[in-house]
Design a protein around this motif. Structure first.
Motif, PDB file in Angstrom:
ATOM      1  N   ASP A  64     -11.070 -12.473  -5.221  1.00 36.90           N
ATOM      2  CA  ASP A  64     -12.059 -12.570  -6.299  1.00 36.90           C
ATOM      3  C   ASP A  64     -11.359 -12.224  -7.602  1.00 36.90           C
ATOM      4  OD1 ASP A  64     -11.945  -9.766  -6.536  1.00 36.90           O
ATOM      5  OD2 ASP A  64     -13.703  -9.468  -5.286  1.00 36.90           O
ATOM      6  N   GLN A  65     -12.107 -11.947  -8.642  1.00 36.93           N
ATOM      7  CA  GLN A  65     -11.532 -11.744  -9.969  1.00 36.93           C
ATOM      8  C   GLN A  65     -10.600 -10.538 -10.036  1.00 36.93           C
ATOM      9  OE1 GLN A  65     -14.496 -11.360 -13.038  1.00 36.93           O
ATOM     10  NE2 GLN A  65     -13.000 -11.194 -14.700  1.00 36.93           N
ATOM     11  N   HIS A  66     -10.849  -9.528  -9.200  1.00 37.47           N
ATOM     12  CA  HIS A  66     -10.070  -8.297  -9.288  1.00 37.47           C
ATOM     13  C   HIS A  66      -9.356  -7.934  -7.986  1.00 37.47           C
ATOM     14  CE1 HIS A  66     -11.791  -7.522 -13.201  1.00 37.47           C
ATOM     15  NE2 HIS A  66     -13.009  -7.627 -12.701  1.00 37.47           N
ATOM     16  N   LEU A  67      -9.342  -8.816  -7.017  1.00 44.03           N
ATOM     17  CA  LEU A  67      -8.782  -8.479  -5.713  1.00 44.03           C
ATOM     18  C   LEU A  67      -7.958  -9.646  -5.182  1.00 44.03           C
ATOM     19  CD1 LEU A  67      -9.048  -5.946  -3.883  1.00 44.03           C
ATOM     20  CD2 LEU A  67     -10.762  -7.217  -2.577  1.00 44.03           C
ATOM     21  N   SER A  68      -6.769  -9.332  -4.647  1.00 43.06           N
ATOM     22  CA  SER A  68      -5.881 -10.354  -4.105  1.00 43.06           C
ATOM     23  C   SER A  68      -5.258  -9.857  -2.800  1.00 43.06           C
ATOM     24  CB  SER A  68      -4.756 -10.689  -5.088  1.00 43.06           C
ATOM     25  OG  SER A  68      -5.257 -11.186  -6.300  1.00 43.06           O
ATOM     26  N   LEU A  69      -4.857 -10.813  -1.967  1.00 39.50           N
ATOM     27  CA  LEU A  69      -4.035 -10.536  -0.788  1.00 39.50           C
ATOM     28  C   LEU A  69      -2.614 -10.949  -1.130  1.00 39.50           C
ATOM     29  CD1 LEU A  69      -3.853  -9.711   2.235  1.00 39.50           C
ATOM     30  CD2 LEU A  69      -4.172 -12.147   2.763  1.00 39.50           C
ATOM     31  N   VAL A  70      -1.656 -10.019  -1.005  1.00 39.57           N
ATOM     32  CA  VAL A  70      -0.282 -10.256  -1.421  1.00 39.57           C
ATOM     33  C   VAL A  70       0.645 -10.217  -0.208  1.00 39.57           C
ATOM     34  CG1 VAL A  70       1.640  -9.421  -2.840  1.00 39.57           C
ATOM     35  CG2 VAL A  70      -0.713  -9.250  -3.692  1.00 39.57           C
ATOM     36  N   VAL A  71       1.458 -11.244  -0.054  1.00 42.01           N
ATOM     37  CA  VAL A  71       2.526 -11.278   0.945  1.00 42.01           C
ATOM     38  C   VAL A  71       3.846 -11.257   0.181  1.00 42.01           C
ATOM     39  CG1 VAL A  71       3.503 -12.515   2.901  1.00 42.01           C
ATOM     40  CG2 VAL A  71       1.046 -12.641   2.453  1.00 42.01           C
ATOM     41  N   ALA A  72       4.768 -10.364   0.561  1.00 44.38           N
ATOM     42  CA  ALA A  72       5.975 -10.151  -0.248  1.00 44.38           C
ATOM     43  C   ALA A  72       7.234 -10.116   0.614  1.00 44.38           C
ATOM     44  CB  ALA A  72       5.845  -8.859  -1.054  1.00 44.38           C
ATOM     45  N   PRO A  73       7.682 -11.264   1.137  1.00 40.51           N
ATOM     46  CA  PRO A  73       8.920 -11.277   1.925  1.00 40.51           C
ATOM     47  C   PRO A  73      10.115 -10.909   1.064  1.00 40.51           C
ATOM     48  CG  PRO A  73       8.234 -13.519   1.384  1.00 40.51           C
ATOM     49  CD  PRO A  73       7.128 -12.615   0.940  1.00 40.51           C
ATOM     50  N   GLY A  74      11.036 -10.115   1.624  1.00 44.98           N
ATOM     51  CA  GLY A  74      12.167  -9.697   0.813  1.00 44.98           C
ATOM     52  C   GLY A  74      13.292  -9.091   1.633  1.00 44.98           C
ATOM     53  N   PHE A  75      14.284  -8.594   0.904  1.00 42.64           N
ATOM     54  CA  PHE A  75      15.456  -7.935   1.486  1.00 42.64           C
ATOM     55  C   PHE A  75      15.537  -6.530   0.917  1.00 42.64           C
ATOM     56  CE2 PHE A  75      19.819  -6.490   0.804  1.00 42.64           C
ATOM     57  CZ  PHE A  75      20.315  -6.518   2.098  1.00 42.64           C
ATOM     58  N   VAL A  76      15.838  -5.559   1.785  1.00 45.53           N
ATOM     59  CA  VAL A  76      15.924  -4.174   1.338  1.00 45.53           C
ATOM     60  C   VAL A  76      16.917  -3.432   2.228  1.00 45.53           C
ATOM     61  CG1 VAL A  76      14.045  -3.352   2.832  1.00 45.53           C
ATOM     62  CG2 VAL A  76      14.535  -2.154   0.690  1.00 45.53           C
ATOM     63  N   GLN A  77      17.562  -2.406   1.656  1.00 48.76           N
ATOM     64  CA  GLN A  77      18.427  -1.527   2.433  1.00 48.76           C
ATOM     65  C   GLN A  77      17.731  -0.184   2.635  1.00 48.76           C
ATOM     66  OE1 GLN A  77      22.082  -1.720  -0.012  1.00 48.76           O
ATOM     67  NE2 GLN A  77      23.058  -2.684   1.749  1.00 48.76           N
ATOM     68  N   ARG A  78      17.780   0.318   3.861  1.00 49.92           N
ATOM     69  CA  ARG A  78      17.229   1.627   4.182  1.00 49.92           C
ATOM     70  C   ARG A  78      18.261   2.420   4.954  1.00 49.92           C
ATOM     71  NH1 ARG A  78      11.927  -1.282   6.326  1.00 49.92           N
ATOM     72  NH2 ARG A  78      10.914  -1.745   4.327  1.00 49.92           N
ATOM     73  N   GLY A  79      18.106   3.731   4.940  1.00 51.62           N
ATOM     74  CA  GLY A  79      19.043   4.576   5.660  1.00 51.62           C
ATOM     75  C   GLY A  79      19.059   5.970   5.093  1.00 51.62           C
ATOM     76  N   ALA A  80      20.210   6.651   5.236  1.00 52.07           N
ATOM     77  CA  ALA A  80      20.326   8.023   4.760  1.00 52.07           C
ATOM     78  C   ALA A  80      21.785   8.386   4.573  1.00 52.07           C
ATOM     79  CB  ALA A  80      19.674   8.984   5.748  1.00 52.07           C
ATOM     80  N   ALA A  81      22.035   9.332   3.665  1.00 54.31           N
ATOM     81  CA  ALA A  81      23.396   9.763   3.367  1.00 54.31           C
ATOM     82  C   ALA A  81      23.864  10.887   4.284  1.00 54.31           C
ATOM     83  CB  ALA A  81      23.494  10.216   1.905  1.00 54.31           C
TER      84      ALA A  81
END
Length: 217
Positions: A64-81
């Motif tokens: 509607d005017q103020h609400l959307s469904l968002v799909v966001a395919p992407g690349f990301v790095q995760r982990g820890a030092a």
């Protein structure tokens, strides 16, 4: 089976988003990632951050005017030092773990336009799957003259490494009218649920700061 389910779900969500009028966007992110460990390890969060970049596309279906469904395919790095419980090489001081993930978050977005539609404020919340396509461990040594050593992950030899991740996303941002679309700046937090190392508590966490552009078709 998990990979097939992940790809099937991603393809269907993407197709659903394309079945109606949509808003397309691209984003680049600066990421700060770490892992949540068991409290008895006595590892402070300041010891575990890694910093990297990521990118994603966005496809938003207006409900509607103020609400959307968002799909966001992407690349990301995760982990820890600081990755506990791993056997360091001789002379090793610490090990950094980095996983390269493709991700598919699905979020509900609420947005509000202001200043004659020149500004757009938005908040997002949702969940999504991620899959580790590659990764590495980097060892640093007590001798400051010794160069760091990086070893690529061989998943067939690492049965304890969980390549699938599932977690929750939340964040928000602002868009400024620029040409036919909006320049955007946003913040996002990721809260992973499974352990990356199935032998110990090691849940992905990340905060991201992004810049992007979106345009309504």
């Amino acid at each position: 089976m998990k990979l097939a389910h992940f790809l099937f779900l991603s393809a269907n969500l993407f197709a659903i988003s394309l079945s109606a009028q949509i808003t397309l966007g691209v984003n680049v992110f600066y990421n700060s990632a770490w892992q949540e460990y068991s409290e008895d390890l006595l590892i402070s969060r300041q010891q575990v951050y890694i910093h990297n970049a990521g990118a994603s596309a966005t496809v938003a279906y207006g409900i509607d005017q103020h609400l959307s469904l968002v799909v966001a395919p992407g690349f990301v790095q995760r982990g820890a030092a600081c990755f506990p419980g791993f056997q360091l090489p001789i002379g090793g001081d610490e090990v950094t773990f980095v996983g390269n993930y493709i991700e598919m978050p699905v979020m509900v977005q609420g947005h509000l336009n202001a200043w004659q539609n020149r500004l757009q404020f938005f908040v997002q919340a949702g969940a999504g799957y991620s899959y580790m396509i590659s990764g590495y461990r980097e060892f640093s040594f007590e001798n400051p003259e010794a160069p760091a050593q990086r070893n690529r992950l061989v998943f067939d030899e690492e049965p304890n490494v969980n390549r699938f991740d599932f977690g929750y996303y939340g964040g928000g941002g602002i868009g400024v009218k620029a040409g036919p679309g909006y320049l955007t700046a946003e913040f996002r937090y990721y809260h992973g649920m499974p352990d990356v190392d199935e032998t110990q508590v090691s849940k992905n966490r990340a905060t991201s700061y992004g810049l992007g552009y979106r345009i309504e078709l």
